[in-house]
Design an enzyme around this catalytic site. Structure first.
Site, short mmCIF file in Angstrom:
data_model
loop_
_atom_site.label_atom_id
_atom_site.label_comp_id
_atom_site.label_asym_id
_atom_site.label_seq_id
_atom_site.Cartn_x
_atom_site.Cartn_y
_atom_site.Cartn_z
CB CYS A 238 24.96 -17.56 44.33
SG CYS A 238 26.60 -16.92 44.71
CB CYS B 68 -20.72 -37.55 27.02
SG CYS B 68 -20.81 -39.01 28.06
CB CYS C 50 27.82 -20.05 48.21
SG CYS C 50 27.35 -18.31 48.17
CG ASP D 237 -9.63 -13.40 -6.63
OD1 ASP D 237 -10.34 -13.01 -7.56
OD2 ASP D 237 -8.42 -13.68 -6.74
CG ASP E 20 -3.90 -14.63 -6.60
OD1 ASP E 20 -4.89 -14.25 -7.27
OD2 ASP E 20 -2.74 -14.25 -6.80
CB CYS F 175 -20.61 -42.60 24.63
SG CYS F 175 -21.95 -42.05 25.70
CG ASP G 5 -8.64 -14.49 -10.31
OD1 ASP G 5 -9.31 -13.73 -11.02
OD2 ASP G 5 -7.50 -14.20 -9.89
#
Length: 821
Positions: free
Chosen positions: A96, A24, A93, A711, A707, A21, A508
């Site tokens: 391997c 906590c 086998c 800026d 951008d 809750c 801008d």
């Protein structure tokens, strides 16, 4: 600036288990904030994560983990390992198998390896930070076996833990529900006379209730004990006290009935009360866990976009490989209908790409050599090759996922009120419940003890700090996820909240309102000349120029398919124009001053030059053989949806301002075209942030949209910085919100989403507060003197369980958000 983080600080996000809750999360947050070296700590109940900004010179990550554990909560190990399935050919086998397994286990970074001969697969647990998949391939191939491919299985421990928790809650709920129904029937013989008599015996009821109380409800006792050890209280405290009171009283009645008979008390038991309370709360917790899982669906969908394989050219051959093995610089082949595996730049070919899954834009984007492509987008029509530029965690999709996860783990300022209430909520409820018990015991008519006990339990059970804790973070999780699906990356809950209060938008100009590169907008000709002729001559003499205006003229000629003849005696006149000869005939391109210096008569074109200049365009006169042939106007044109976006912002009641380094006349012309009502012109790059500060000093809540590199300071200064995703990395780093596309209508969507999310948070907080404000007095029996109404503790537990579910469900409605643009 305050918004720019100190370089020396680090941020860590840790999963936290055991929170139930708002009490906590508040306790952990206060504990972490008190640590020396911690600058800021946020604990999110909905995501079950703690985000801590700290100074690594003063405090280590291990110290943060230890502090959380000392408070009685857990920190599950982070997802450090990945599990990989390798298809291996050539094994015959057991020898391997043994050889491959031994080799894989010996590679640094591999924690576990198992090889299966029947399936011809090796399953490897490894640490991706210490080991590349290519090293596994080389090790197996060095033994003489074939690696057919990789099949990755990400070990998402947090998701697995959530699924396990739902299963555990469901198992406990079903068990307790079966027993609770039987206990309820047994406790109500007047309602269910057909129920077997032996099941109504107090001892049988005790035996049925005990496993519900101490197995199904053990999590509440564990949480209660953990809180008690640290001198605090939470939701578990209320549930454990309430159910134990009903269970304990009933047990005493069962085993010591003579004690009650001697005082003339009725031998009533309330096993059904304690069992049904635990059952209904388990139901609520199960539904809450399921609903909380839905709040992170946006992240799951984004993760699901990741392509699995890529077709790469290596050694002159095309080969398919897992996308994780693609390296920067690889040439990748993409066919129609395939997902683009990583970010890169087109080398050859032409296509249209569906980027809607990342940008929210439904219109397909054309791609040609030199254009950038993003991983996880879909190639629709053509075939092309591109060079991989960003792979793995560097890709746009990976960065989007990271940003959304960080935002979902953050806390909005609006949550502070709920946090303050939660910090004193449980102790206050315990005091109210004790006061209720004493009041009913003293003043109520017989049977006063029964009424006192039931109302005491009802007050403890109906109080719900969970709803307060979930009201804000669940809405932020869904809101930021929905933003990401619409191409809007909101970096924090604070940013999401601030956007809805914005009253002034500052754009801008270059690259934000406009395309960011000049283009030919007008061609006017004198008598006897044609537009294509004038453009051809101008483009020919500008062909060797590097000036942006010259490039615009050359590009305009190329778009019309004009073949540019060679130019002789080229000469650039700085600040005025250029000269040259085509087939021995002199051509001059430049401004009025250059024409006057060269003796070119321009009277017929002078009015046209003035008109174009007043529109913010740059007019250039073309003269051939000493006679003015025409005018070309070049300008940085508005983006297609700029005016529509500005008008929509005005309708929303916002002031729109443009800031630019251009002269007043050019700036006003652009502002007029876009519908902007206020212009800040001739502002030098380093002065932009000062202008934003001045607006703030006027009492305005300012959002800055830009951008470029220049800026970044203004974006940081603004109350909300919004970066265009087509811009520079520095601008995006300094911003609070990133628009993946360059379409300014996304600004409107961001504001609408913020307003909708904050409205949802306020609804959640209202219902969470009103529920407790009304519920607790009713549970205490305030209606009894007037209408004889008392709240059964079982009804109280159902209401408490549903309050959390209703808050989460209300937040989930944000998934249906649709932009209105």
């Amino acid at each position: 600036m305050e918004k720019l983080k100190e370089q020396s600080n680090q941020i860590v996000s840790l999963p936290v288990s055991g929170m139930t809750c708002a009490s906590c999360s508040g306790r952990i947050e206060r504990g972490l904030s008190s640590l020396k070296g911690v600058k800021k700590a946020n604990v999110n109940l909905a995501t079950e994560r703690a985000t801590v900004e700290y100074d690594p010179r003063v405090l280590k990550k291990e110290g943060i983990i230890q502090a959380i554990e000392d408070l009685g909560y857990g920190v599950p190990k982070p997802v450090e390992e990945e599990k990989l399935s390798i298809s291996i050919g050539g094994m015959t086998c057991a020898a391997c198998v043994n050889r491959v397994e031994k080799t894989l286990k010996g590679i640094p970074g591999v924690s576990k390896a198992a090889v299966n001969l029947a399936t011809e697969k090796a399953t490897v647990h490894y640490q991706p930070g210490r080991l590349e998949k290519s090293e596994l391939r080389k090790a197996v191939e060095h033994l003489g076996y074939e690696v057919r491919g990789f099949e990755e299985e990400l070990a998402d421990r947090e998701q697995e833990a959530r699924v396990r928790e739902i299963r555990r809650q469901k198992r406990k709920f079903i068990f307790s529900a079966i027993l609770s129904v039987a206990i309820f029937f047994s406790n109500m013989p007047e309602w269910f006379p057909w129920w077997p008599k032996f099941l109504q015996e107090h001892l049988v009821l005790f035996l049925c209730t005990t496993p519900v109380q101490f197995w199904a409800g053990w999590q509440f006792y564990r949480g209660f004990w953990s809180a008690l050890k640290h001198g605090t209280s939470d939701m578990n405290t209320l549930i454990a006290m309430g159910t134990s009171a009903a269970y304990g009283y009933s047990a005493v009645v069962t085993f010591f009935p003579g004690l009650f008979r001697s005082y003339g008390l009725e031998l009533s038991v309330y096993y059904d009360t304690s069992a049904m309370i635990i059952t209904l709360i388990l139901l609520g917790k199960m539904l809450e866990a399921i609903a909380k899982g839905h709040t992170s669906e946006a992240i799951k969908r984004l993760m699901g976009l990741r392509p699995k394989t890529a077709r790469v050219i290596r050694g002159g051959e095309e080969m398919d490989m897992p996308v994780e093995e693609v390296q920067r610089g690889d040439v990748v082949v993409v066919r129609p209908g395939e997902k683009i595996p990583v970010d890169g730049m087109v080398l050859e070919g032409y296509s249209a790409v569906d980027e809607s899954m990342l940008t929210g834009e439904s219109v397909h984007v054309e791609k040609k050599p030199g254009d950038e492509v993003m991983g996880a987008t879909i190639n629709k029509t053509g075939f092309f090759k591109f060079r991989a530029m960003k792979v793995g965690r560097e890709t746009a999709l990976a960065q989007i996922i990271k940003l959304v996860e960080e935002a979902q783990g953050s806390k909005a300022p609006i949550q502070r009120l709920a946090d303050r209430v939660a910090s004193i909520f449980v102790p206050a409820v315990i005091l109210i419940s004790l006061a209720t018990f004493v009041t009913w015991l003293i003043f109520d008519p017989s049977p006063s003890f029964t009424f006192a006990l039931l109302n005491f339990v009802a007050v403890l059970i109906i109080a719900c700090p969970c709803a307060l804790g979930l009201a804000t973070p669940t809405a932020i999780m869904v809101g930021t996820g929905r933003g990401a699906e619409n191409g809007i990356l909101i970096k924090s809950g604070e940013s999401l909240e601030t956007i809805h209060r914005v009253k002034t938008i500052v754009f801008d100009k270059t690259g934000t309102l406009t395309q960011g590169k000049p283009a030919v907008t007008d061609i006017a000709v004198n008598d006897g000349y044609q537009a294509d002729q004038v453009l051809l001559w101008a483009a020919s003499v500008e062909k060797g120029s590097e000036h942006p205006l010259g490039e615009a003229i050359v590009n305009a000629a190329k778009e019309k398919g004009l073949m540019l003849p060679p130019v002789e005696a080229f000469e650039a006149i700085p600040g005025h124009g250029v000269k040259g000869k085509i087939d021995g005939v002199p051509i001059i391109l430049g401004n009025l001053k250059l024409m006057e210096e060269c003796g070119v008569e321009v009277d017929k074109l002078r009015d046209q030059v003035e008109k174009l200049s007043s529109e913010g365009k740059t007019p250039m006169i073309v003269a051939r053989n000493g006679r003015a042939a025409g005018i070309l106007a070049v300008a940085d044109t508005l983006k297609p949806n700029t005016r529509e976006a500005v008008e929509a912002l005005h309708r929303m009641g916002l002031e729109v301002i443009m800031i630019t380094g251009d002269n007043e006349r050019t700036a006003k012309a652009i502002a007029s075209q876009s519908g902007i009502d206020r212009v800040l012109a001739e502002v030098l790059p380093w002065e932009k942030s000062q202008q934003v500060k001045k607006l703030q000093e006027e009492g305005k809540i300012v959002a800055m949209i830009g951008d470029g590199l220049n800026d970044a300071p203004a974006l940081a200064q603004a109350d909300v910085g919004i970066a265009i995703g087509t811009g520079t990395d520095v601008a995006m780093e300094s911003s609070d919100v990133t628009l993946i596309t360059g379409d300014l209508r996304a600004v409107i969507v961001a504001i609408q989403l913020s307003r909708r999310t904050i409205r949802t948070i306020k609804q959640n907080l209202f219902w969470a507060f009103i529920y407790n404000i009304l519920g607790i007095p009713i549970a205490a029996g305030i209606l009894y003197p007037f209408w004889g109404i008392l709240l059964n503790p079982m009804i109280a537990s159902a209401a408490m369980a549903m309050s959390s579910v209703s808050v989460v469900s209300n937040s989930l409605r944000l998934r249906r958000f649709r932009p209105q643009v």
